[in-house]
Design a protein around this motif. Sequence first.
Motif, mmCIF file in Angstrom:
data_model
loop_
_atom_site.group_PDB
_atom_site.id
_atom_site.type_symbol
_atom_site.label_atom_id
_atom_site.label_comp_id
_atom_site.label_asym_id
_atom_site.label_seq_id
_atom_site.Cartn_x
_atom_site.Cartn_y
_atom_site.Cartn_z
ATOM 1 N N ASP A 29 0.853 -1.187 0.000
ATOM 2 C CA ASP A 29 0.000 0.000 0.000
ATOM 3 C C ASP A 29 0.894 1.244 0.000
ATOM 4 O O ASP A 29 1.393 1.668 1.041
ATOM 5 C CB ASP A 29 -0.914 -0.024 1.232
ATOM 6 N N VAL A 30 1.068 1.805 -1.172
ATOM 7 C CA VAL A 30 1.968 2.953 -1.348
ATOM 8 C C VAL A 30 1.487 4.159 -0.537
ATOM 9 O O VAL A 30 2.270 4.803 0.158
ATOM 10 C CB VAL A 30 2.095 3.322 -2.842
ATOM 11 N N VAL A 31 0.209 4.463 -0.600
ATOM 12 C CA VAL A 31 -0.325 5.646 0.082
ATOM 13 C C VAL A 31 -0.187 5.505 1.596
ATOM 14 O O VAL A 31 0.269 6.436 2.282
ATOM 15 C CB VAL A 31 -1.792 5.904 -0.328
ATOM 16 N N ALA A 32 -0.546 4.360 2.151
ATOM 17 C CA ALA A 32 -0.435 4.141 3.599
ATOM 18 C C ALA A 32 1.022 4.187 4.051
ATOM 19 O O ALA A 32 1.330 4.722 5.124
ATOM 20 C CB ALA A 32 -1.068 2.812 3.987
ATOM 21 N N THR A 33 1.915 3.653 3.251
ATOM 22 C CA THR A 33 3.333 3.672 3.602
ATOM 23 C C THR A 33 3.869 5.097 3.604
ATOM 24 O O THR A 33 4.554 5.519 4.536
ATOM 25 C CB THR A 33 4.145 2.784 2.642
ATOM 26 N N ALA A 34 3.539 5.869 2.583
ATOM 27 C CA ALA A 34 3.980 7.266 2.521
ATOM 28 C C ALA A 34 3.406 8.051 3.699
ATOM 29 O O ALA A 34 4.102 8.869 4.308
ATOM 30 C CB ALA A 34 3.564 7.901 1.195
ATOM 31 N N GLU A 35 2.168 7.785 4.061
ATOM 32 C CA GLU A 35 1.538 8.464 5.190
ATOM 33 C C GLU A 35 2.256 8.129 6.500
ATOM 34 O O GLU A 35 2.481 8.994 7.335
ATOM 35 C CB GLU A 35 0.059 8.077 5.278
ATOM 36 N N TYR A 36 2.635 6.867 6.686
ATOM 37 C CA TYR A 36 3.387 6.469 7.883
ATOM 38 C C TYR A 36 4.714 7.226 7.954
ATOM 39 O O TYR A 36 5.077 7.761 8.996
ATOM 40 C CB TYR A 36 3.638 4.960 7.885
ATOM 41 N N TYR A 37 5.454 7.249 6.857
ATOM 42 C CA TYR A 37 6.748 7.928 6.853
ATOM 43 C C TYR A 37 6.566 9.428 7.120
ATOM 44 O O TYR A 37 7.399 10.049 7.773
ATOM 45 C CB TYR A 37 7.485 7.689 5.533
ATOM 46 N N HIS A 38 5.476 9.983 6.650
ATOM 47 C CA HIS A 38 5.204 11.401 6.881
ATOM 48 C C HIS A 38 4.846 11.658 8.341
ATOM 49 O O HIS A 38 5.503 12.453 9.013
ATOM 50 C CB HIS A 38 4.071 11.861 5.960
ATOM 51 N N LYS A 39 3.833 10.989 8.842
ATOM 52 C CA LYS A 39 3.324 11.273 10.194
ATOM 53 C C LYS A 39 4.222 10.742 11.303
ATOM 54 O O LYS A 39 4.433 11.411 12.306
ATOM 55 C CB LYS A 39 1.926 10.685 10.365
ATOM 56 N N THR A 40 4.744 9.543 11.152
ATOM 57 C CA THR A 40 5.477 8.898 12.239
ATOM 58 C C THR A 40 6.972 9.197 12.206
ATOM 59 O O THR A 40 7.600 9.297 13.256
ATOM 60 C CB THR A 40 5.242 7.376 12.218
ATOM 61 N N LEU A 41 7.533 9.343 11.024
ATOM 62 C CA LEU A 41 8.985 9.515 10.921
ATOM 63 C C LEU A 41 9.400 10.922 10.496
ATOM 64 O O LEU A 41 10.591 11.208 10.412
ATOM 65 C CB LEU A 41 9.565 8.470 9.962
ATOM 66 N N GLY A 42 8.444 11.791 10.215
ATOM 67 C CA GLY A 42 8.778 13.167 9.891
ATOM 68 C C GLY A 42 9.316 13.398 8.496
ATOM 69 O O GLY A 42 9.920 14.430 8.222
ATOM 70 N N PHE A 43 9.110 12.426 7.582
ATOM 71 C CA PHE A 43 9.502 12.628 6.189
ATOM 72 C C PHE A 43 8.507 13.579 5.535
ATOM 73 O O PHE A 43 7.381 13.744 6.006
ATOM 74 C CB PHE A 43 9.505 11.297 5.435
ATOM 75 N N ARG A 44 8.897 14.212 4.446
ATOM 76 C CA ARG A 44 8.025 15.100 3.687
ATOM 77 C C ARG A 44 7.719 14.488 2.338
ATOM 78 O O ARG A 44 8.448 13.631 1.846
ATOM 79 C CB ARG A 44 8.709 16.450 3.471
ATOM 80 N N SER A 45 6.647 14.969 1.746
ATOM 81 C CA SER A 45 6.315 14.598 0.373
ATOM 82 C C SER A 45 5.423 15.691 -0.194
ATOM 83 O O SER A 45 4.762 16.403 0.550
ATOM 84 C CB SER A 45 5.615 13.244 0.308
ATOM 85 N N ASP A 46 5.445 15.814 -1.496
ATOM 86 C CA ASP A 46 4.512 16.721 -2.153
ATOM 87 C C ASP A 46 3.174 16.003 -2.236
ATOM 88 O O ASP A 46 3.120 14.832 -2.641
ATOM 89 C CB ASP A 46 5.002 17.069 -3.565
ATOM 90 N N GLU A 47 2.105 16.676 -1.839
ATOM 91 C CA GLU A 47 0.797 16.032 -1.826
ATOM 92 C C GLU A 47 0.417 15.448 -3.177
ATOM 93 O O GLU A 47 -0.146 14.364 -3.249
ATOM 94 C CB GLU A 47 -0.275 17.017 -1.364
ATOM 95 N N ASP A 48 0.715 16.143 -4.234
ATOM 96 C CA ASP A 48 0.331 15.650 -5.555
ATOM 97 C C ASP A 48 1.270 14.570 -6.080
ATOM 98 O O ASP A 48 1.039 14.002 -7.140
ATOM 99 C CB ASP A 48 0.242 16.804 -6.555
ATOM 100 N N SER A 49 2.331 14.244 -5.319
ATOM 101 C CA SER A 49 3.265 13.206 -5.784
ATOM 102 C C SER A 49 2.991 11.844 -5.150
ATOM 103 O O SER A 49 3.688 10.885 -5.446
ATOM 104 C CB SER A 49 4.712 13.622 -5.509
ATOM 105 N N VAL A 50 1.973 11.756 -4.292
ATOM 106 C CA VAL A 50 1.635 10.486 -3.660
ATOM 107 C C VAL A 50 0.383 9.931 -4.320
ATOM 108 O O VAL A 50 -0.662 10.579 -4.341
ATOM 109 C CB VAL A 50 1.403 10.659 -2.138
#
Length: 106
Positions: free
Chosen positions: A4-25
Amino acid sequence: MVPDVVATAEYYHKTLGFRSDEDSVSPQYAVVWRDNAAIHFAPSEHAPAGVRIFFWVKDVNRLYDDVRARGAEVVELLGTLPYHIRDFSIRDPNGVELVCGQDWDD
């Protein structure tokens, strides 16, 4: 490659403090980054197996406190190894072990 790409990116964002562009997920691809590290995710039917990633960081103590406060699953507590590396390990929702550490001279 993750189930699950979206859930994984969300975990890295919320739990680990990684960033992403919203339109790139999207369900088909995502990239997240923190400082000088970037991780790319793409879909797969299976979770990754046997993956362990090491990140060199500038302030391992601060990062440890930060990810613990965000609810990361710590699998190896913060400690200093005999060969002067201070590190800790966490596990992401896909079972990937992430080790964060820095050179350490007491």
